[in-house]
Design an enzyme around this catalytic site. Structure first.
Site, PDB file in Angstrom:
ATOM      1  N   PHE A 108       0.854  -1.192   0.000  1.00 53.61           N
ATOM      2  CA  PHE A 108       0.000   0.000   0.000  1.00 53.61           C
ATOM      3  C   PHE A 108       0.884   1.234   0.000  1.00 53.61           C
ATOM      4  O   PHE A 108       1.723   1.406   0.887  1.00 53.61           O
ATOM      5  CB  PHE A 108      -0.951   0.036   1.204  1.00 53.61           C
ATOM      6  CG  PHE A 108      -1.959   1.144   1.083  1.00 53.61           C
ATOM      7  CD1 PHE A 108      -3.112   0.976   0.330  1.00 53.61           C
ATOM      8  CD2 PHE A 108      -1.731   2.378   1.673  1.00 53.61           C
ATOM      9  CE1 PHE A 108      -4.028   2.020   0.175  1.00 53.61           C
ATOM     10  CE2 PHE A 108      -2.643   3.422   1.521  1.00 53.61           C
ATOM     11  CZ  PHE A 108      -3.791   3.239   0.779  1.00 53.61           C
ATOM     12  N   ASP A 159       9.249   2.708   1.813  1.00 50.00           N
ATOM     13  CA  ASP A 159       8.053   3.431   2.230  1.00 50.00           C
ATOM     14  C   ASP A 159       7.868   3.177   3.724  1.00 50.00           C
ATOM     15  O   ASP A 159       7.372   2.138   4.137  1.00 50.00           O
ATOM     16  CB  ASP A 159       6.842   2.944   1.424  1.00 50.00           C
ATOM     17  CG  ASP A 159       5.554   3.630   1.860  1.00 50.00           C
ATOM     18  OD1 ASP A 159       5.559   4.309   2.906  1.00 50.00           O
ATOM     19  OD2 ASP A 159       4.531   3.474   1.158  1.00 50.00           O
ATOM     20  N   LYS A 166       2.463  10.134   8.309  1.00 48.45           N
ATOM     21  CA  LYS A 166       1.744   9.649   9.500  1.00 48.45           C
ATOM     22  C   LYS A 166       2.290  10.145  10.844  1.00 48.45           C
ATOM     23  O   LYS A 166       2.019  11.264  11.247  1.00 48.45           O
ATOM     24  CB  LYS A 166       1.692   8.128   9.459  1.00 48.45           C
ATOM     25  CG  LYS A 166       0.736   7.596   8.388  1.00 48.45           C
ATOM     26  CD  LYS A 166       0.467   6.128   8.556  1.00 48.45           C
ATOM     27  CE  LYS A 166      -0.434   5.526   7.503  1.00 48.45           C
ATOM     28  NZ  LYS A 166      -1.855   5.695   7.747  1.00 48.45           N
TER      29      LYS A 166
HETATM   30  N1  PLP Z   1       2.334   4.299   2.455  1.00 46.78           N
HETATM   31  C1  PLP Z   1       1.983   3.485   3.467  1.00 46.78           C
HETATM   32  C2  PLP Z   1       2.908   2.364   3.856  1.00 46.78           C
HETATM   33  C3  PLP Z   1       0.782   3.671   4.145  1.00 46.78           C
HETATM   34  O1  PLP Z   1       0.443   2.840   5.140  1.00 46.78           O
HETATM   35  C4  PLP Z   1      -0.057   4.736   3.746  1.00 46.78           C
HETATM   36  C5  PLP Z   1      -1.353   4.955   4.416  1.00 46.78           C
HETATM   37  O2  PLP Z   1      -1.904   4.099   5.057  1.00 46.78           O
HETATM   38  C6  PLP Z   1       0.339   5.556   2.688  1.00 46.78           C
HETATM   39  C7  PLP Z   1       1.553   5.316   2.079  1.00 46.78           C
HETATM   40  C8  PLP Z   1      -0.519   6.689   2.228  1.00 46.78           C
HETATM   41  O3  PLP Z   1      -0.445   7.740   3.130  1.00 46.78           O
HETATM   42  P1  PLP Z   1      -1.499   8.954   3.064  1.00 46.78           P
HETATM   43  O4  PLP Z   1      -2.838   8.382   3.392  1.00 46.78           O
HETATM   44  O5  PLP Z   1      -0.993   9.917   4.104  1.00 46.78           O
HETATM   45  O6  PLP Z   1      -1.447   9.517   1.692  1.00 46.78           O
END
Ligand code: PLP
Length: 398
Positions: free
Chosen positions: A129, A214, A243
């Protein structure tokens, strides 16, 4: 509760909170809930932390926003601090995880073009994700999230998570980078083999690919290290954060090192709000508090305690398939889908989440204290024991 003017992209739970304190949230009827989700890994310091309130208040009184057209002293300080913690070279600030990943994807393309590749591709993982913006969505390994938004940006090649041999076997002519979560969050708190990141680092070095991690969900103390990849002893070329970094104030960051250092230059990328004084001041307060209060060690200890106690109490039940994670990022996989447990837990005063259908996900704030851990463990174990008992009843009546 009606939401007639909200676009219903979220299936909302029938509860609204009006204040929080530490690991607790209070709803509009005054009922309190132990927050074992932290706004999905956002409220790293819990709710209403005095240091964060003071920093935000002080900054709001002084200056909220100027523009990246000018020097922003607090942004430079945050960049210095992040680079020092990560052993990396420079930072681009945005506002969210998706935006941090978009910057990473653009960096990979610049890197590929710099190596003479016309259509550079990025290796991404199944069940990954990375966010909901178009390129981040294309990198995401969840077909149901992508459905309807075609055509998605091209340039991604997908392999099973943690499978180094599958990556090694790819025809590498047009590959520029690998994008990977050190532990998959939405994908089910999936932890790759311990050798995966070090071997991937070595492979990326050999092939001239950027290793991009990520850490939007895993970063900023969540797993008991500043950044989850540090447990593997590697340094990535690109790291994405969001986050927990702002403790509830939106901020995203894309860190670069080595070959990724010189790819962006003046005019090549931007963000109006990215790294504004308010967000940077909040992030500095989060980092200082994690440091001053020893929250990395604390997260490690609390996480081990939660996992250990759950394992001891319900690990032997047939319904429990696996208990895993690192620090305060914990997944308990059941042998069957269990979305109903979100509501059952909430009715018992605990907020948690179920991801990938059958994985109970716990992401409590890093400040969670031992009595709250006991309460959390009790509730989660009761839910699992009840699930096991009702499965047994169903089997007996079949
Ligand atoms: N990358 C990871 C690993 C995530 O868990 C998330 C959100 O859950 C995102 C990216 C996307 O982040 P945002 O919702 O702040 O765009």
């Amino acid at each position: 509760m009606t939401h007639s003017h909200l676009i219903p992209t979220y299936k909302r739970q029938p509860v609204a909170f009006e204040r929080g304190e530490g690991a607790w949230l209070f709803d509009t009827a005054g009922r309190r809930y132990l927050d074992a989700l932290s706004g999905i890994a956002v409220n790293a310091l819990g709710h209403a932390h005095p240091a964060l309130i003071a920093a935000i208040g002080e900054q709001a009184n002084r200056l909220l926003h100027t523009s990246n057209l000018y020097e922003i002293e607090v942004q430079s300080r945050l960049a210095d601090r992040l680079c020092e913690l990560a052993g990396m070279d420079a930072v681009f600030f945005g506002n969210s995880g998706s935006e941090a990943n978009e910057a990473a994807i653009k960096l990979a393309r610049l890197h590929g073009h710099g190596r003479g590749i016309d259509t550079p591709r990025i290796v991404v993982m199944e069940s990954a994700f990375h966010g909901r913006t178009l390129a981040a969505l294309a990198a995401t390994g969840n077909p149901s999230a992508q459905q309807g938004f075609e055509p998605l940006p091209e340039g991604f090649v997908r392999v099973p998570y943690g499978d180094l041999e599958a990556i090694r076997a790819l025809d590498d002519g047009d590959i520029a980078a690998v994008l990977v979560e050190p532990i998959q969050g939405e994908g089910g708190v999936r932890v790759p083999p311990a050798s995966f990141l070090p071997s991937l680092r070595a492979l990326c070095d050999t092939r001239g690919w950027l290793l991009m991690v990520d850490e939007v969900q895993t970063g900023v103390g969540r797993t008991g290290d500043w950044f989850a990849h540090q447990a593997s002893g590697i340094t990535p070329d690109v790291m994405c954060l969001a986050k927990g970094l702002g403790g509830g104030v939106p901020i995203g960051a894309t860190l670069v090192a080595g070959p990724a250092r010189e790819l962006f230059g003046p005019g090549s990328h931007g963000s109006t709000f990215g790294g504004n004084p308010l967000a940077c001041r909040a992030a500095l307060a989060v980092l200082d508090t994690i440091d001053d209060d020893g929250l990395l060690t604390h997260a490690q200890a609390m996480g081990e305690s939660i996992r250990g106690q759950i394992e001891a109490r319900v690990g032997g039940l047939d319904v429990v398939r696996d208990i895993r994670g690192a620090g305060l990022m914990i997944g308990i996989e059941l042998g069957r889908p269990c979305p109903e447990l979100v509501e059952t837990a909430r009715e018992r005063g605990v907020l948690l989440n179920v991801t990938a259908g059958s994985v109970i996900r716990l992401l409590p704030p890093l400040i969670i204290a031992p009595p709250e851990v006991e309460r959390l463990v009790d509730t989660v174990c009761e839910l699992i024991e009840n699930a096991a008992a009702s499965d047994n009843d169903t089997r007996a009546n079949a």
